[in-house]
Design an enzyme around this catalytic site. Sequence first.
Site, short mmCIF file in Angstrom:
data_model
loop_
_atom_site.label_atom_id
_atom_site.label_comp_id
_atom_site.label_asym_id
_atom_site.label_seq_id
_atom_site.Cartn_x
_atom_site.Cartn_y
_atom_site.Cartn_z
CB CYS A 196 -0.96 -0.01 1.19
SG CYS A 196 -0.12 0.02 2.81
CG ASP A 242 -6.66 1.91 -0.68
OD1 ASP A 242 -5.63 1.50 -1.25
OD2 ASP A 242 -6.88 1.75 0.53
CG HIS A 260 -4.04 0.84 4.49
ND1 HIS A 260 -3.64 -0.04 3.50
CD2 HIS A 260 -4.99 1.63 3.94
CE1 HIS A 260 -4.35 0.20 2.40
NE2 HIS A 260 -5.17 1.22 2.64
#
Length: 258
Positions: free
Chosen positions: A69, A124, A109
Amino acid sequence: MSELNALFRQRIGLSEDETITFASLNHLLEQTATIIPFENLRIIEGKTNDITKDSLMNKILVNKEGGLCYELNSILYFFLVDNGFNVVLTRGVVYNHDAQVYSAAGRTHVTILLTHEDQTYLIDTGFGGNLPLKPVPLSGEPVSSANGQSRIRKTSTEHGDYVFEQKLKYKHTDWKTGYAFDSGMPVTDVSEMNEIQKIIAHDPKSSFNKNPLVTRLTNEGNMTLTDTSFTRWSHGIVTKESIDRARFKELLKEHFGM
């Protein structure tokens, strides 16, 4: 046009003369999700580099690897900035459904907040197979895509002021918590990703430093490769193949271009 802008477009198949607008973000996110894999191979191999704009560009756009991520959303962030969007990176805490608690690894994250016409959206491309594929408004309205439904719920917890929730297509019948994040704590410099990478690479509580994982979305569903199995979801039907190391390398090249 910057080098990063041109290379990102080449990687996901967008022409250099295409203007990226808010309306075209859906297509951009779909292309990114189906081409650039979510993977932890450098973590497993102990071959990580310091996170900089140049190192991300070299890894993901030049060498055509994927990332986690903090890498995938950071490179997308730089691309969106280059194309005139008002965006910031922010950190969140992933919810562990097996333990029914937020991850003990903490705020590892990384996601993107985009402001357009006085509305803020979450974007995202770094949440494995659990991607919304569309900007998700912080105002709470759910959005639907080929991957299911996504929404943002405003709340007040020790982990932030919003929670990202999903109902994945073919997998969920109820809303599931993805992660909590704080809209008022933007990442001020990409060097902050090095702290996240260190936790993910070395903390025993990290779920990404145990076994190799490579996954990406497809037009039919998604595919996930580990050192012991290759799983494919296609229109809600799942097939799973047990594999060895040699087969892992074959599948990695065939389906993920790595």
